[in-house]
Design an enzyme around this catalytic site. Structure first.
Site, PDB file in Angstrom:
ATOM      1  N   GLY A  44       6.102  -2.797   3.235  1.00 57.27           N
ATOM      2  CA  GLY A  44       5.579  -3.134   4.561  1.00 57.27           C
ATOM      3  C   GLY A  44       5.811  -4.608   4.844  1.00 57.27           C
ATOM      4  O   GLY A  44       6.507  -5.296   4.081  1.00 57.27           O
ATOM      5  N   SER A  80       4.690  -7.075   1.789  1.00 55.92           N
ATOM      6  CA  SER A  80       5.470  -7.029   0.543  1.00 55.92           C
ATOM      7  C   SER A  80       6.930  -7.423   0.781  1.00 55.92           C
ATOM      8  O   SER A  80       7.550  -8.078  -0.069  1.00 55.92           O
ATOM      9  CB  SER A  80       5.368  -5.652  -0.116  1.00 55.92           C
ATOM     10  OG  SER A  80       5.571  -4.637   0.808  1.00 55.92           O
ATOM     11  N   GLN A 130      -6.125   8.750   4.720  1.00 55.33           N
ATOM     12  CA  GLN A 130      -5.005   8.551   5.652  1.00 55.33           C
ATOM     13  C   GLN A 130      -3.720   8.143   4.949  1.00 55.33           C
ATOM     14  O   GLN A 130      -2.646   8.174   5.536  1.00 55.33           O
ATOM     15  CB  GLN A 130      -5.380   7.475   6.680  1.00 55.33           C
ATOM     16  CG  GLN A 130      -6.543   7.865   7.545  1.00 55.33           C
ATOM     17  CD  GLN A 130      -7.216   6.659   8.186  1.00 55.33           C
ATOM     18  OE1 GLN A 130      -6.915   6.310   9.322  1.00 55.33           O
ATOM     19  NE2 GLN A 130      -8.132   6.016   7.487  1.00 55.33           N
ATOM     20  N   ARG A 139     -23.106   9.428  15.215  1.00 55.02           N
ATOM     21  CA  ARG A 139     -22.798   9.350  13.781  1.00 55.02           C
ATOM     22  C   ARG A 139     -21.433   8.680  13.620  1.00 55.02           C
ATOM     23  O   ARG A 139     -20.622   8.703  14.549  1.00 55.02           O
ATOM     24  CB  ARG A 139     -22.719  10.757  13.160  1.00 55.02           C
ATOM     25  CG  ARG A 139     -24.019  11.523  13.192  1.00 55.02           C
ATOM     26  CD  ARG A 139     -25.001  11.003  12.148  1.00 55.02           C
ATOM     27  NE  ARG A 139     -26.173  11.833  12.042  1.00 55.02           N
ATOM     28  CZ  ARG A 139     -27.286  11.676  12.762  1.00 55.02           C
ATOM     29  NH1 ARG A 139     -27.348  10.705  13.674  1.00 55.02           N
ATOM     30  NH2 ARG A 139     -28.320  12.470  12.602  1.00 55.02           N
ATOM     31  N   GLY A 180       0.830  -1.214   0.000  1.00 58.88           N
ATOM     32  CA  GLY A 180       0.000   0.000   0.000  1.00 58.88           C
ATOM     33  C   GLY A 180       0.857   1.253   0.000  1.00 58.88           C
ATOM     34  O   GLY A 180       1.891   1.286   0.660  1.00 58.88           O
ATOM     35  N   GLY A 207      -5.185   0.826   9.976  1.00 55.47           N
ATOM     36  CA  GLY A 207      -4.131   0.261  10.830  1.00 55.47           C
ATOM     37  C   GLY A 207      -4.018  -1.243  10.726  1.00 55.47           C
ATOM     38  O   GLY A 207      -3.222  -1.859  11.410  1.00 55.47           O
ATOM     39  N   ILE A 256       1.513   3.161   7.001  1.00 53.67           N
ATOM     40  CA  ILE A 256       0.793   4.018   7.958  1.00 53.67           C
ATOM     41  C   ILE A 256       0.392   3.212   9.201  1.00 53.67           C
ATOM     42  O   ILE A 256      -0.013   3.785  10.192  1.00 53.67           O
ATOM     43  CB  ILE A 256      -0.465   4.673   7.338  1.00 53.67           C
ATOM     44  CG1 ILE A 256      -1.512   3.618   6.942  1.00 53.67           C
ATOM     45  CG2 ILE A 256      -0.091   5.557   6.157  1.00 53.67           C
ATOM     46  CD1 ILE A 256      -2.894   4.208   6.700  1.00 53.67           C
ATOM     47  N   ASP A 257       0.512   1.880   9.130  1.00 54.37           N
ATOM     48  CA  ASP A 257       0.099   1.038  10.264  1.00 54.37           C
ATOM     49  C   ASP A 257       1.182   0.960  11.349  1.00 54.37           C
ATOM     50  O   ASP A 257       0.894   0.563  12.479  1.00 54.37           O
ATOM     51  CB  ASP A 257      -0.212  -0.394   9.786  1.00 54.37           C
ATOM     52  CG  ASP A 257      -1.205  -0.429   8.633  1.00 54.37           C
ATOM     53  OD1 ASP A 257      -1.989   0.527   8.502  1.00 54.37           O
ATOM     54  OD2 ASP A 257      -1.192  -1.412   7.868  1.00 54.37           O
TER      55      ASP A 257
HETATM   56  O1  F6P Z   1      -1.498  -1.384   5.262  1.00 56.81           O
HETATM   57  C1  F6P Z   1      -1.955  -0.106   4.926  1.00 56.81           C
HETATM   58  C2  F6P Z   1      -3.456  -0.081   4.794  1.00 56.81           C
HETATM   59  O2  F6P Z   1      -3.855   1.225   4.479  1.00 56.81           O
HETATM   60  C3  F6P Z   1      -4.208  -0.598   6.023  1.00 56.81           C
HETATM   61  O3  F6P Z   1      -4.243   0.340   7.061  1.00 56.81           O
HETATM   62  C4  F6P Z   1      -5.542  -0.939   5.417  1.00 56.81           C
HETATM   63  O4  F6P Z   1      -6.185  -1.937   6.161  1.00 56.81           O
HETATM   64  C5  F6P Z   1      -5.176  -1.442   4.052  1.00 56.81           C
HETATM   65  O5  F6P Z   1      -3.876  -0.946   3.757  1.00 56.81           O
HETATM   66  C6  F6P Z   1      -6.121  -1.033   2.962  1.00 56.81           C
HETATM   67  O6  F6P Z   1      -5.729  -1.676   1.810  1.00 56.81           O
HETATM   68  P1  F6P Z   1      -6.357  -1.377   0.372  1.00 56.81           P
HETATM   69  O7  F6P Z   1      -5.815  -0.056  -0.092  1.00 56.81           O
HETATM   70  O8  F6P Z   1      -5.879  -2.508  -0.452  1.00 56.81           O
HETATM   71  O9  F6P Z   1      -7.836  -1.304   0.555  1.00 56.81           O
END
Ligand code: F6P
Length: 399
Positions: free
Chosen positions: A119, A122, A298, A290, A12, A188, A144-145
């Site tokens: 990450g 990968s 993010q 809500r 990602g 995350g 970002i996690d």
């Molecule tokens: O690992 C980064 C991340 O943004 C996670 O926080 C999220 O669960 C996932 O990738 C989302 O993946 P995709 O962009 O394939 O929907």
């Protein structure tokens, strides 16, 4: 000795990938080395082998990217999110014939070394390819996690914390104007670092992370309602709840949008509770809840100064490692400095966690940030229902 190196981004995307590419190109050019940017992760090697691109197309000059016209020369790359090389989330070449072609593509480029920015998922895949193809690999952690093990920081995490913190600031005023409770779902994967950091910095009243709240239950929802009722009785009519996407529903299963699920449960429970005879719940009768899913917002945003600085230091370390011909390393941030860790130690740990279905680098449940949140009066879920030890052998980070 002059070297010919490659760089790819995989998994990602996140803020700061371009800052790494720029810094790698700059550091390498200082040494007179050549840098090749591999498009779309290891797929770029496949494209090379299939003749869809040639090595000259991939050569990165100067700082990696130039604007045309009178802006030519402006060193813009470190400010841009995404990756100029493109990235690939589904990069696992389960077909051995494809893996063979990827390895052949690498050989065609005649690289001395490859820098892979990725990450946990990968890097696991690239490590196997590197082993098969005898690549000289140096890895840089990004996500970002913030769940890459053996490093306290990964590229992109801090910018994402800023993005979520800023969203919480914005949501505070609309929540306050309508006396509402707003549930904010944060990314995350299976880790709660992003939710915990941004939740504290953004003034959340309640933070739910998978390490402390593996799943929602009715006791938890009752306690959340009680916390909201207490706030309302004290004159604070709005509330912010941050929930990490890794928290599971009441059946212990993953929800598509766990924030929506929680908001609905709070609505139902609060209406039930205010019909009870207990005065502490009377103020819940007008409660409106809500939910907002921050989603891929993010993953973008201008890389923060912290991430640009981290990118520069990680790139310098990667180039130093290649100069020393010290390969099979992950560049890491440990105790305030940049170091490296053997991938032979990092990857088996990641593989083991993937097999067990647990996070390779979860939040430390007894760490200083968790203690800080509790000291601030932030509700982090039911302490007694916390899973004290996820699985043996799983490292957790200080946060
Ligand atoms: O690992 C980064 C991340 O943004 C996670 O926080 C999220 O669960 C996932 O990738 C989302 O993946 P995709 O962009 O394939 O929907």
């Amino acid at each position: 000795m002059n070297k010919r190196i490659g760089i790819l981004t995989s998994g990602g995307d996140c803020p700061g990938l371009n800052a790494i590419i720029r810094a790698v190109v700059k550091c390498a050019c200082q040494k007179g080395w050549e840098v090749y940017g591999i498009p779309y992760g290891t797929d770029g090697f496949l494209k090379l082998e299939q003749g869809q691109c040639c090595s000259e197309d991939l050569k990165l000059q100067e700082h990696g990217y130039d604007l045309p016209g009178i802006l030519h020369g402006i060193d813009i790359l470190q400010f841009l999110s995404g990756s100029i090389l493109g990235s690939l989330s589904r990069g696992n070449p389960s077909d051995p014939a494809i893996a063979k072609m990827i390895i052949q593509g690498y050989q065609n480029l005649q690289l001395d070394a490859l820098i892979a920015v990725g990450g946990d998922g990968s890097l696991d895949i690239i490590y196997d390819l590197a082993e098969q193809g005898q690549w000289n690999l140096v890895a840089i952690p990004k996500t970002i996690d913030n769940d890459v093990p053996f490093t306290e920081r990964s590229i992109g995490f801090r910018t994402a914390v800023d993005t979520v913190t800023s969203a919480l600031y914005d949501l505070t005023f609309t929540a306050a104007s309508h006396d509402r409770t707003i549930v904010v779902e944060v990314m995350g994967r299976n880790a709660g670092h992003l939710a915990l950091h941004a939740g504290i910095a953004g003034g959340a009243d309640i933070i739910l992370i998978p390490e402390l709240t593996p799943q929602i239950d009715s006791e938890l929802i009752t306690n959340i309602c009680l916390r909201i009722a207490q706030l309302r009785l004290s004159g604070r009519k709005f509330a912010l709840i941050v929930i990490a996407e890794g928290v599971k529903n009441q059946a212990g299963a993953k929800e598509k949008y766990i924030g929506d699920y929680l908001a609905q449960n709070i609505n139902e429970m609060s209406h039930k509770l205010c019909l009870s005879d207990k005065p502490e719940f009377y103020d819940l009768d007008k409660l409106e809840t809500r939910s907002t899913v921050l989603g891929h917002i993010q993953r973008s945003g201008t890389p923060s100064s912290y991430d640009r600085l981290l990118a520069a230091t990680f790139a310098k370390k990667a180039i130093d490692l290649i100069a020393e011909e010290k390969y099979n390393q992950l560049v890491v941030w440990q105790s305030g400095t940049v170091q490296s860790q053997s991938l032979d130690k990092v990857i088996p740990h990641i593989k083991q966690c993937h097999q067990l279905g647990v996070c390779p680098s979860p939040v430390n449940k007894d760490g200083f940030l968790v203690q800080t949140a509790r000291s601030l009066g932030i509700y982090l879920g039911n302490q007694e229902s916390e899973v004290r030890s996820q699985k043996s052998g799983v490292r957790s980070q200080e946060s």
